[in-house]
Design an enzyme around this catalytic site. Structure first.
Site, PDB file in Angstrom:
ATOM      1  N   HIS A 171     -13.141   2.962  -0.111  1.00 47.87           N
ATOM      2  CA  HIS A 171     -12.742   2.141   0.824  1.00 47.87           C
ATOM      3  C   HIS A 171     -13.422   0.718   0.958  1.00 47.87           C
ATOM      4  O   HIS A 171     -13.978   0.254   1.936  1.00 47.87           O
ATOM      5  CB  HIS A 171     -13.371   2.816   2.189  1.00 47.87           C
ATOM      6  CG  HIS A 171     -12.580   4.356   2.515  1.00 47.87           C
ATOM      7  ND1 HIS A 171     -13.367   5.411   2.824  1.00 47.87           N
ATOM      8  CD2 HIS A 171     -11.149   4.680   2.650  1.00 47.87           C
ATOM      9  CE1 HIS A 171     -12.352   6.463   2.954  1.00 47.87           C
ATOM     10  NE2 HIS A 171     -11.194   5.746   2.813  1.00 47.87           N
ATOM     11  N   GLY A 223      -9.011   3.908  11.808  1.00 48.02           N
ATOM     12  CA  GLY A 223      -8.029   4.561  12.908  1.00 48.02           C
ATOM     13  C   GLY A 223      -8.827   5.361  13.891  1.00 48.02           C
ATOM     14  O   GLY A 223      -8.821   5.137  15.065  1.00 48.02           O
ATOM     15  N   ASN A 258       0.743  -1.308   0.132  1.00 51.19           N
ATOM     16  CA  ASN A 258      -0.060  -0.156  -0.044  1.00 51.19           C
ATOM     17  C   ASN A 258       0.784   1.135  -0.053  1.00 51.19           C
ATOM     18  O   ASN A 258       1.456   1.633   0.994  1.00 51.19           O
ATOM     19  CB  ASN A 258      -0.933  -0.105   1.320  1.00 51.19           C
ATOM     20  CG  ASN A 258      -1.971   1.211   1.172  1.00 51.19           C
ATOM     21  OD1 ASN A 258      -1.773   1.911   0.345  1.00 51.19           O
ATOM     22  ND2 ASN A 258      -2.935   1.042   2.171  1.00 51.19           N
ATOM     23  N   ARG A 290      -9.710  17.092   3.529  1.00 49.51           N
ATOM     24  CA  ARG A 290     -10.744  17.114   2.375  1.00 49.51           C
ATOM     25  C   ARG A 290     -11.934  17.603   2.844  1.00 49.51           C
ATOM     26  O   ARG A 290     -12.438  17.520   3.986  1.00 49.51           O
ATOM     27  CB  ARG A 290     -10.850  15.766   1.539  1.00 49.51           C
ATOM     28  CG  ARG A 290      -9.503  15.666   0.770  1.00 49.51           C
ATOM     29  CD  ARG A 290      -9.688  14.135   0.361  1.00 49.51           C
ATOM     30  NE  ARG A 290      -8.852  13.432   1.020  1.00 49.51           N
ATOM     31  CZ  ARG A 290      -9.150  12.044   1.236  1.00 49.51           C
ATOM     32  NH1 ARG A 290      -9.797  11.455   0.284  1.00 49.51           N
ATOM     33  NH2 ARG A 290      -8.376  11.064   1.630  1.00 49.51           N
ATOM     34  N   GLU A 349      -7.661  -4.084   5.730  1.00 49.90           N
ATOM     35  CA  GLU A 349      -7.527  -4.138   4.279  1.00 49.90           C
ATOM     36  C   GLU A 349      -6.469  -5.187   3.633  1.00 49.90           C
ATOM     37  O   GLU A 349      -6.530  -5.722   2.578  1.00 49.90           O
ATOM     38  CB  GLU A 349      -7.312  -2.708   3.832  1.00 49.90           C
ATOM     39  CG  GLU A 349      -8.594  -1.697   4.296  1.00 49.90           C
ATOM     40  CD  GLU A 349      -8.316  -0.264   4.187  1.00 49.90           C
ATOM     41  OE1 GLU A 349      -8.850   0.420   3.378  1.00 49.90           O
ATOM     42  OE2 GLU A 349      -7.478   0.106   5.117  1.00 49.90           O
ATOM     43  N   ARG A 367      -3.107  -2.419  -3.024  1.00 47.97           N
ATOM     44  CA  ARG A 367      -4.179  -1.436  -3.229  1.00 47.97           C
ATOM     45  C   ARG A 367      -4.224  -0.420  -4.363  1.00 47.97           C
ATOM     46  O   ARG A 367      -3.240   0.346  -4.377  1.00 47.97           O
ATOM     47  CB  ARG A 367      -4.193  -0.747  -1.684  1.00 47.97           C
ATOM     48  CG  ARG A 367      -5.389   0.012  -1.624  1.00 47.97           C
ATOM     49  CD  ARG A 367      -5.113   0.933  -0.320  1.00 47.97           C
ATOM     50  NE  ARG A 367      -6.482   1.817  -0.208  1.00 47.97           N
ATOM     51  CZ  ARG A 367      -6.561   3.057   0.123  1.00 47.97           C
ATOM     52  NH1 ARG A 367      -5.463   3.599   0.922  1.00 47.97           N
ATOM     53  NH2 ARG A 367      -7.581   3.764   0.494  1.00 47.97           N
TER      54      ARG A 367
END
Length: 403
Positions: A180, A327, A9, A240, A378, A92
């Site tokens: 996601h 997280g 990743n 964002r 993931e 990923r």
């Protein structure tokens, strides 16, 4: 010779990796995890193996100035550790666009097509593809599998995936994709074991991290997602803004004289919790701060999560469960508490004691809305997909694909 799957990743200045051994009955066993961080500035390698001392190494910036150079260091380490390269590498990749709804073996044609989606995920896509390109140049026979964050949402009906725009734009790929997906897919796989009473029902999963989104799942399948065409929509995130009136972009152009690249940098790097607080994009710092702006940013975050919970419940015609993950979702009881206060109207009877003590179920017994904290994984999902692709295609088909 034993098989192994390397999961990569990659970000702009780091490579996170995990190595899985393939055991009997194709069971995956995590052997090693680590990262190379500070690429180009203060490169540092850290790896941890179960039951072994942590491995650490540092280099000069000139030695590891970019992602390909960091990948070379990782390959050298793995050769020394394993005596060979892994059987395959799973990556990923944030955006699969309209073309890719399943994990895919990467060849030159696939890589070129994936590069075309970089404008839709400028913070992620180029960095996800850099190690794939580097491996193809140095180890062209090593099988690489791209696993997409958009794939889990590909079964949505048109009503959920279309914008109110002309058909020609939809044909070009301007549509809602959702992201996601690897995280949501893993949570869906865990629900039967962790929360069997809601696994077959209507569940909203909140993936809350520096990047944040929410997904409505019915019987383990994605129905709706807060993220759309790009990773800018939906919830406010670390840097964002989340949902934004398109007129704001027009205002930035006409009144502030900002061009497309400047607006892109602004929306991806200067907004969200960072913009609201004026302090940081890190929830831990904001929780520790006494600044009114920090408190407002976190309240705004919880408020928007509550709003979207109602929207996603409407998409499913009701709601049976709510899951926190990632997280912030896994490690910030105060955020979970703030969100829970906005879910009481949906039937949540919150268990404050379980929330503070780290319980998996954080709703009271008998609560109409069951609420859980389930850690995501993931990397394991990517390893599973990579192994499945290996088994599905077989060595002959892989050799033909690579040729």
């Amino acid at each position: 010779m034993s098989e192994s799957i390397l999961v990569v990743n990659a970000g702009s200045s780091s490579i996170k990796f995990q190595l899985f051994n393939v055991c009997s009955a194709d069971k995956l066993e995590r052997r090693l995890k680590g990262q190379i961080e500070g690429i180009g500035v203060h490169p540092r390698f850290v790896a941890a193996e179960e039951g072994q001392p942590k491995i650490e190494e540092k280099w000069r910036a000139a030695e590891v100035g970019n992602v390909p150079a960091a990948l070379d260091k990782l390959v050298t380490f793995l050769r020394a550790k394993l005596g060979t390269l892994p059987t395959a590498v799973g990556h990923r990749v944030v955006h699969g666009g309209p073309d890719y709804g399943e994990p895919t073996i990467v060849d030159d044609a696939v890589l070129k097509r994936l590069e075309a989606f970089s404008p839709l995920a400028p913070l992620h896509q180029p960095n996800n593809l850099a190690p794939i390109r580097a491996v193809r140049e140095t180890q062209p026979n090593l099988v690489q599998v791209a696993c997409f964050d958009t794939a889990f949402h590909r079964g949505h009906p048109d009503l959920a995936d279309r914008y109110a725009l002309p058909e020609t734009l939809y044909a070009e790929g301007v549509r809602r994709y959702g992201f996601h997906g690897l995280s949501y897919e893993y949570i869906a796989s865990r629900l039967p074991d962790v929360a069997a009473e809601i696994a077959g029902g209507r569940v909203v999963v909140a993936h809350l991290g520096s990047g944040a989104s929410m997904c409505a799942m019915s019987a383990g399948k994605s129905v709706e997602c807060t993220l759309g065409f790009t990773a800018l929509d939906g919830l406010p995130m670390g840097t964002r803004p989340g949902q934004l009136d398109p007129g704001v972009v027009l205002y930035l152009m006409s009144e502030k004289g900002m061009g497309a690249e400047e607006i892109q940098r602004f929306l991806y790097n200067e907004c969200g919790l960072k913009g609201l607080s004026g302090i940081s994009n890190d929830v831990r710092e904001l929780l520790a701060s006494s600044s009114p702006r920090a408190k407002f940013a976190l309240e705004y975050f919880a408020y928007r999560i509550g709003l979207y919970a109602g929207m996603l419940a409407a998409a499913m015609g009701g709601i049976d469960g709510f899951v926190f993950t990632a997280g912030v979702g896994e490690n910030a009881p105060a955020i979970r508490d703030a969100v829970a206060r906005r879910l009481t109207w949906l039937g949540l009877d919150f268990d404050h004691t379980a929330n503070k003590s780290g319980g998996a179920r954080i709703s009271q017994k008998g609560s109409r809305l069951a609420c859980y904290v389930i850690p995501t994984d993931e990397e394991l999902m990517i390893a599973r997909h990579t192994l499945r692709v290996l088994r599905t295609h077989g060595s002959a088909a892989l050799e033909e694909k690579l040729a």
